[in-house]
Scaffold this motif. Structure first.
Motif, PDB file in Angstrom:
ATOM      1  N   GLU A 268      -8.818  -6.514   3.465  1.00 49.68           N
ATOM      2  CA  GLU A 268      -7.774  -6.395   4.067  1.00 49.68           C
ATOM      3  C   GLU A 268      -7.701  -7.726   4.923  1.00 49.68           C
ATOM      4  N   LEU A 340       3.810  -4.165   2.856  1.00 49.16           N
ATOM      5  CA  LEU A 340       2.625  -4.530   3.157  1.00 49.16           C
ATOM      6  C   LEU A 340       1.997  -5.320   4.019  1.00 49.16           C
ATOM      7  N   PHE A 344       0.049  -4.545   7.814  1.00 49.36           N
ATOM      8  CA  PHE A 344      -0.884  -5.086   8.218  1.00 49.36           C
ATOM      9  C   PHE A 344      -0.630  -5.063   9.572  1.00 49.36           C
ATOM     10  N   LYS A 357       2.365   3.483   2.294  1.00 51.23           N
ATOM     11  CA  LYS A 357       0.842   3.400   0.934  1.00 51.23           C
ATOM     12  C   LYS A 357       0.931   4.996   0.177  1.00 51.23           C
ATOM     13  N   VAL A 371      -7.086  -1.819  -1.463  1.00 50.82           N
ATOM     14  CA  VAL A 371      -6.244  -2.838  -1.361  1.00 50.82           C
ATOM     15  C   VAL A 371      -6.155  -3.971  -2.214  1.00 50.82           C
ATOM     16  N   TYR A 375      -2.993  -5.280  -4.592  1.00 47.42           N
ATOM     17  CA  TYR A 375      -2.958  -7.172  -4.419  1.00 47.42           C
ATOM     18  C   TYR A 375      -3.191  -7.407  -5.836  1.00 47.42           C
TER      19      TYR A 375
END
Length: 393
Positions: A268, A340, A344, A357, A371, A375
């Motif tokens: 992350e 996201l 974050f 999520k 994650v 991504y």
């Protein structure tokens, strides 16, 4: 067991061993397997012989060094009137005259058998040395080192004006550096790398590193940079074809580009800065007024809330107007990118965070919020989105 004549063996192995398969043209990699053949009735059986195996069709050929070994054994049998021979080559654990003060683990057989590595001097400079890829994290975050990934798995790292050396990553996530290049590093760097040194997995030729260093074939930029390049192309096409200039905050975009780095371990802490940078470049750096004017000029039955639309909603309109593909699927990565960024960088309640999520998980048809997986899917879908925008605008 293969049966042949010495004439056919020579003809079959006359071609110089290369990094591509003679059968299908794909990449080969070095393997160590048993080899048996009968040449003019002479049986030759060699255990753990270096060979080159295609990564796609599985075709195997001898390395140039192994061809010499087989030919030598055949001639020895002829000279000594033997009907055959069975041998196991010794691993001499040869070391070259580089980094002799450090106990780096590498395999000289890589150097001797992988096509293209043995140079005129035969000094072992291009011997691949393998490390855990996590070693790169130190260089990525240390203020005195500089690390750049030019493509998905090939880059350089350096220390001021003292050194700049290339590195690669193979499909097993191993970091690869030439032994000769290691000899140019300072003691502190070498001691750090020594801790992360691992035995060779012999996987080198099917890498962007090998192609760039040996074949002078340059790969595409990292996918994150490709997305930004596609975004820039889309902006230019929109302006030239439709007179809509949506360039906005260009100086800030240039600054945000500094945070577009390829994640190494996909943690992350590595991914978050890239998410922030992509959000700024793809969502925030859009002149919405220009899109609003275009919408007003081209739509008769306007949405009553269009004046409050953000850039994503205007992209949705453009795709609906020009593309025949499923707009909801195409536009979804921009919404996920926004979610996201909120996860974050915003202070959320546990319930709010979990809701975001779960939305991401369901949108990407996943089972858990991982994650790295998210991504990798996200950047692929962002690339698809901007490729479509460029194709239809």
């Amino acid at each position: 067991m293969n049966r042949t004549t010495i004439k056919d063996f020579i003809a079959e192995n006359d071609r110089l061993s290369t990094d591509d398969c003679k059968k299908c043209g794909k990449k080969v990699e070095l393997i160590f397997e048993n080899y048996s053949t009968s040449i003019d009735g002479i049986l030759i059986d060699i255990s753990d012989l270096p060979q080159l195996k295609c990564t796609v069709c599985g075709e195997k050929i001898l390395s140039s060094k192994s061809k010499q070994v087989v030919f030598y054994l055949y001639n020895e049998c002829i000279a000594n009137n033997q009907k055959g021979v069975s041998v196991t080559p010794k691993n001499l654990k040869k070391k070259y005259n580089f980094c002799t003060s450090y106990n780096f683990n590498y395999d000289y057989r890589d150097y001797e058998n992988i096509p293209g590595l043995v140079g005129l001097t035969e000094d072992g400079f291009l011997t691949p040395v393998f490390f855990k890829k996590e070693a790169l994290i130190y260089f990525m975050h240390h203020p005195e080192y500089e690390l750049n990934l030019f493509s998905e798995s090939y880059g350089v790292f350096g220390y001021g004006d003292k050194f700049q050396i290339p590195f690669g990553l193979n499909r097993n996530d191993k970091l690869i550096i030439w032994l000769g290049d290691l000899d140019n590093l300072d003691a502190a760097t070498l001691k750090y790398l020594e801790i992360h040194n691992v035995p060779s997995d012999h996987t080198l030729m099917d890498t962007e590193f090998f192609d760039a260093q040996l074949n002078v074939i340059w790969s595409e930029p990292i996918i994150e940079r490709q997305i930004v390049n596609l975004r820039n192309k889309f902006y230019d096409l929109l302006k030239s074809k439709h007179g809509v200039d949506i360039h906005h905050l260009d100086n800030e975009v240039i600054k945000a580009l500094e945070n577009i780095n390829k994640p190494i371990t996909f943690s992350e802490s590595e991914i978050a800065p890239v998410i922030s940078a992509l959000h700024k470049i793809l969502i925030e750096a859009v002149k919405k007024d220009a899109l609003k004017q275009y919408y007003e000029s081209n739509v008769t039955q306007k949405d009553k809330n269009y004046k409050n639309w953000g850039s994503i909603k205007y992209y949705d309109y453009l795709l609906s107007n020009f593309s025949t593909k499923n707009v909801r699927d195409l536009i979804s990565p921009l919404y996920i990118l926004n979610d996201l960024r909120i996860i974050f960088f915003h202070l959320l309640s546990s319930e709010e965070e979990e809701k975001l999520k779960q939305n991401i998980v369901s949108s990407f048809n996943l089972t858990v919020f991982d994650v790295k997986t998210i991504y990798l899917v996200l950047v692929e879908k962002l690339k698809e989105l901007y490729e479509e925008l460029n194709a239809v605008i």
